[in-house]
Write an enzyme that holds these catalytic residues in place. Structure first.
Site, PDB file in Angstrom:
ATOM      1  N   ASN A   7       0.853  -1.183   0.000  1.00  0.00           N
ATOM      2  CA  ASN A   7       0.000   0.000   0.000  1.00  0.00           C
ATOM      3  C   ASN A   7       0.898   1.245   0.000  1.00  0.00           C
ATOM      4  O   ASN A   7       1.716   1.421   0.904  1.00  0.00           O
ATOM      5  CB  ASN A   7      -0.887  -0.031   1.259  1.00  0.00           C
ATOM      6  CG  ASN A   7      -1.811   1.168   1.346  1.00  0.00           C
ATOM      7  OD1 ASN A   7      -1.371   2.298   1.159  1.00  0.00           O
ATOM      8  ND2 ASN A   7      -3.070   0.942   1.631  1.00  0.00           N
ATOM      9  N   HIS A  10       0.973   6.359   1.656  1.00  0.00           N
ATOM     10  CA  HIS A  10       1.724   7.358   2.418  1.00  0.00           C
ATOM     11  C   HIS A  10       2.889   7.977   1.647  1.00  0.00           C
ATOM     12  O   HIS A  10       3.490   8.953   2.104  1.00  0.00           O
ATOM     13  CB  HIS A  10       2.131   6.795   3.775  1.00  0.00           C
ATOM     14  CG  HIS A  10       0.901   6.476   4.583  1.00  0.00           C
ATOM     15  ND1 HIS A  10      -0.086   7.417   4.822  1.00  0.00           N
ATOM     16  CD2 HIS A  10       0.446   5.312   5.123  1.00  0.00           C
ATOM     17  CE1 HIS A  10      -1.059   6.856   5.506  1.00  0.00           C
ATOM     18  NE2 HIS A  10      -0.773   5.583   5.702  1.00  0.00           N
ATOM     19  N   HIS A  43      -5.666   3.630  -1.544  1.00  0.00           N
ATOM     20  CA  HIS A  43      -6.997   3.968  -1.029  1.00  0.00           C
ATOM     21  C   HIS A  43      -7.352   5.362  -1.526  1.00  0.00           C
ATOM     22  O   HIS A  43      -6.722   6.342  -1.134  1.00  0.00           O
ATOM     23  CB  HIS A  43      -6.953   3.926   0.511  1.00  0.00           C
ATOM     24  CG  HIS A  43      -8.277   4.148   1.167  1.00  0.00           C
ATOM     25  ND1 HIS A  43      -8.459   3.966   2.513  1.00  0.00           N
ATOM     26  CD2 HIS A  43      -9.484   4.523   0.686  1.00  0.00           C
ATOM     27  CE1 HIS A  43      -9.718   4.221   2.830  1.00  0.00           C
ATOM     28  NE2 HIS A  43     -10.361   4.588   1.723  1.00  0.00           N
ATOM     29  N   ARG A  45      -9.465   8.041  -0.980  1.00  0.00           N
ATOM     30  CA  ARG A  45     -10.410   8.488   0.057  1.00  0.00           C
ATOM     31  C   ARG A  45     -11.306   9.592  -0.490  1.00  0.00           C
ATOM     32  O   ARG A  45     -10.919  10.336  -1.393  1.00  0.00           O
ATOM     33  CB  ARG A  45      -9.654   8.974   1.292  1.00  0.00           C
ATOM     34  CG  ARG A  45      -8.870   7.879   1.996  1.00  0.00           C
ATOM     35  CD  ARG A  45      -8.316   8.379   3.308  1.00  0.00           C
ATOM     36  NE  ARG A  45      -9.338   8.473   4.315  1.00  0.00           N
ATOM     37  CZ  ARG A  45      -9.531   7.580   5.296  1.00  0.00           C
ATOM     38  NH1 ARG A  45      -8.720   6.551   5.430  1.00  0.00           N
ATOM     39  NH2 ARG A  45     -10.505   7.739   6.158  1.00  0.00           N
ATOM     40  N   ARG A  49      -7.146  12.907   0.686  1.00  0.00           N
ATOM     41  CA  ARG A  49      -6.052  13.404   1.524  1.00  0.00           C
ATOM     42  C   ARG A  49      -4.677  12.912   1.068  1.00  0.00           C
ATOM     43  O   ARG A  49      -3.680  13.529   1.351  1.00  0.00           O
ATOM     44  CB  ARG A  49      -6.277  13.050   3.001  1.00  0.00           C
ATOM     45  CG  ARG A  49      -6.172  11.579   3.294  1.00  0.00           C
ATOM     46  CD  ARG A  49      -6.238  11.312   4.771  1.00  0.00           C
ATOM     47  NE  ARG A  49      -7.576  11.489   5.311  1.00  0.00           N
ATOM     48  CZ  ARG A  49      -7.982  10.902   6.433  1.00  0.00           C
ATOM     49  NH1 ARG A  49      -7.155  10.156   7.125  1.00  0.00           N
ATOM     50  NH2 ARG A  49      -9.208  11.075   6.868  1.00  0.00           N
ATOM     51  N   HIS A  50      -4.646  11.763   0.370  1.00  0.00           N
ATOM     52  CA  HIS A  50      -3.346  11.315  -0.151  1.00  0.00           C
ATOM     53  C   HIS A  50      -3.445  10.944  -1.638  1.00  0.00           C
ATOM     54  O   HIS A  50      -3.047  11.711  -2.491  1.00  0.00           O
ATOM     55  CB  HIS A  50      -2.699  10.211   0.704  1.00  0.00           C
ATOM     56  CG  HIS A  50      -3.611   9.168   1.280  1.00  0.00           C
ATOM     57  ND1 HIS A  50      -4.480   8.435   0.530  1.00  0.00           N
ATOM     58  CD2 HIS A  50      -3.745   8.721   2.557  1.00  0.00           C
ATOM     59  CE1 HIS A  50      -5.125   7.589   1.299  1.00  0.00           C
ATOM     60  NE2 HIS A  50      -4.722   7.735   2.546  1.00  0.00           N
ATOM     61  N   GLU A  70      -8.649   0.400  -2.762  1.00  0.00           N
ATOM     62  CA  GLU A  70      -9.483   0.415  -1.548  1.00  0.00           C
ATOM     63  C   GLU A  70     -10.392   1.621  -1.657  1.00  0.00           C
ATOM     64  O   GLU A  70      -9.939   2.710  -2.018  1.00  0.00           O
ATOM     65  CB  GLU A  70      -8.606   0.595  -0.309  1.00  0.00           C
ATOM     66  CG  GLU A  70      -7.752  -0.574   0.028  1.00  0.00           C
ATOM     67  CD  GLU A  70      -6.816  -0.244   1.195  1.00  0.00           C
ATOM     68  OE1 GLU A  70      -6.921   0.847   1.788  1.00  0.00           O
ATOM     69  OE2 GLU A  70      -5.976  -1.085   1.482  1.00  0.00           O
ATOM     70  N   THR A 101      -8.238   3.588   8.429  1.00  0.00           N
ATOM     71  CA  THR A 101      -9.473   2.798   8.490  1.00  0.00           C
ATOM     72  C   THR A 101      -9.569   2.119   9.858  1.00  0.00           C
ATOM     73  O   THR A 101      -8.691   1.347  10.237  1.00  0.00           O
ATOM     74  CB  THR A 101      -9.465   1.720   7.377  1.00  0.00           C
ATOM     75  OG1 THR A 101      -8.934   2.304   6.196  1.00  0.00           O
ATOM     76  CG2 THR A 101     -10.855   1.197   7.125  1.00  0.00           C
ATOM     77  N   GLU A 151     -10.856  -9.305   3.011  1.00  0.00           N
ATOM     78  CA  GLU A 151      -9.589  -8.929   3.638  1.00  0.00           C
ATOM     79  C   GLU A 151      -9.867  -8.837   5.133  1.00  0.00           C
ATOM     80  O   GLU A 151     -10.682  -8.011   5.575  1.00  0.00           O
ATOM     81  CB  GLU A 151      -9.075  -7.593   3.086  1.00  0.00           C
ATOM     82  CG  GLU A 151      -7.743  -7.202   3.729  1.00  0.00           C
ATOM     83  CD  GLU A 151      -7.072  -6.002   3.072  1.00  0.00           C
ATOM     84  OE1 GLU A 151      -7.226  -5.802   1.841  1.00  0.00           O
ATOM     85  OE2 GLU A 151      -6.387  -5.262   3.801  1.00  0.00           O
ATOM     86  N   HIS A 192      -3.708  -4.480   7.675  1.00  0.00           N
ATOM     87  CA  HIS A 192      -3.839  -3.341   8.589  1.00  0.00           C
ATOM     88  C   HIS A 192      -2.968  -3.528   9.830  1.00  0.00           C
ATOM     89  O   HIS A 192      -3.146  -4.482  10.581  1.00  0.00           O
ATOM     90  CB  HIS A 192      -5.270  -3.055   9.016  1.00  0.00           C
ATOM     91  CG  HIS A 192      -5.462  -1.586   9.299  1.00  0.00           C
ATOM     92  ND1 HIS A 192      -4.991  -0.998  10.432  1.00  0.00           N
ATOM     93  CD2 HIS A 192      -6.001  -0.600   8.546  1.00  0.00           C
ATOM     94  CE1 HIS A 192      -5.258   0.298  10.382  1.00  0.00           C
ATOM     95  NE2 HIS A 192      -5.861   0.571   9.254  1.00  0.00           N
ATOM     96  N   GLY A 214       1.228  -1.241   4.372  1.00  0.00           N
ATOM     97  CA  GLY A 214       1.649   0.083   3.931  1.00  0.00           C
ATOM     98  C   GLY A 214       2.525   0.815   4.922  1.00  0.00           C
ATOM     99  O   GLY A 214       3.723   0.999   4.710  1.00  0.00           O
TER     100      GLY A 214
END
Ligand code: PXP
Length: 243
Positions: A7, A10, A43, A45, A49-50, A70, A101, A151, A192, A214
């Site tokens: 992932n 970041h 992901h 979102r 935000r990223h 995601e 999450t 998952e 996660h 990630g």
């Protein structure tokens, strides 16, 4: 064999601090490919935000690297996925204020909406996974909803102190639910909070497919470089995987 899916959210988190071109998620994806990683995960979102829409479109163009998107079940995001057609979609719950999450999807509460989204995505040939808490009821519901994969959320496990009563209970829960997942004919993935210390028992689980990891990889990359951080995690995942 258990595989590592990386992932790279970041990397985009860092880039968005300046809103410039680097660090590039495409460069990261190319490094993943060069060290034999088969899946990249991002992901998208709702608050962007990223990862940005353009990142997903650019990653989709990289051949030989499976793209796992995601995403929440909001209509705007679902329409984007239907248009973009990533190889796989993992439906996750999303809250605006959360740092990451926080839990698995509530399949009961959102039953009809999820059923509709799963059906629409599958019609486009997209493999659909549901991010859920490791419990038997969620597996039964995931099967009923027509998902291809689940998952299992390893967040709670990852926060337990190694060897504690709670750690052993959480791990046993994940192992038991994993067995049931495979028995139900669903593809088994997990993720996660997994890191270089806690990943081994999860990688070892019979029938485990992909571990999506990630934060720990990107954190280690700060000190040893992205390529090295990925190689180290890949080695752990494959070494401990049931062959
Ligand atoms: N799987 C899902 C569904 C997630 O939402 C996340 C976090 O974006 C991850 C895996 C990766 O978690 P981590 O960054 O803690 O490794």
């Amino acid at each position: 064999m258990t595989q590592l899916g990386v992932n790279i959210d970041h990397i985009a988190t860092l880039r968005q601090q300046r809103k410039i071109e680097y660090p590039s998620v495409i460069e990261a994806a190319k490094i993943l490919k060069s060290v034999g990683i088969k899946q990249v995960t991002v992901h998208l979102r709702e608050d962007r935000r990223h990862i940005q829409d353009k990142d997903v479109l650019d990653l989709k163009k990289i051949n030989g690297l499976k793209l796992n998107l995601e995403m929440s079940i909001s209509e705007e995001i679902v329409r984007f996925a239907l248009k973009t057609k990533p190889d796989e979609v993992c439906l996750v719950p999303e809250k605006r204020q959360e740092l990451t999450t926080e839990g698995g999807l509530d399949l009961k509460k959102n039953y009809s909406r999820i059923k509709d989204v799963v059906l629409r995505l599958k019609k486009k040939g997209i493999c659909v996974s549901l991010f859920i808490e490791p419990n038997f009821e969620s597996i039964k519901l995931a099967k009923e909803l027509g998902a291809d994969a689940v998952e299992l959320h390893t967040g709670k496990y990852s926060l337990c102190k190694f060897g504690s009563k709670q750690y052993n209970e959480e791990l046993k829960r994940i192992v038991d639910v994993s067995k049931f997942t495979v028995y139900q004919g669903l593809i088994l993935n997990a993720g996660h909070g997994l890191d270089y210390k806690n990943v081994k028992p999860i990688a070892k689980i019979d029938g485990m497919g992909t571990l999506n990891i990630g934060f720990s990889i990107i954190s280690r990359a700060v000190f040893v470089g992205f390529k090295q951080a990925v190689i180290e995690m890949k080695k752990l995942v494959t070494t401990y995987s049931r062959k």
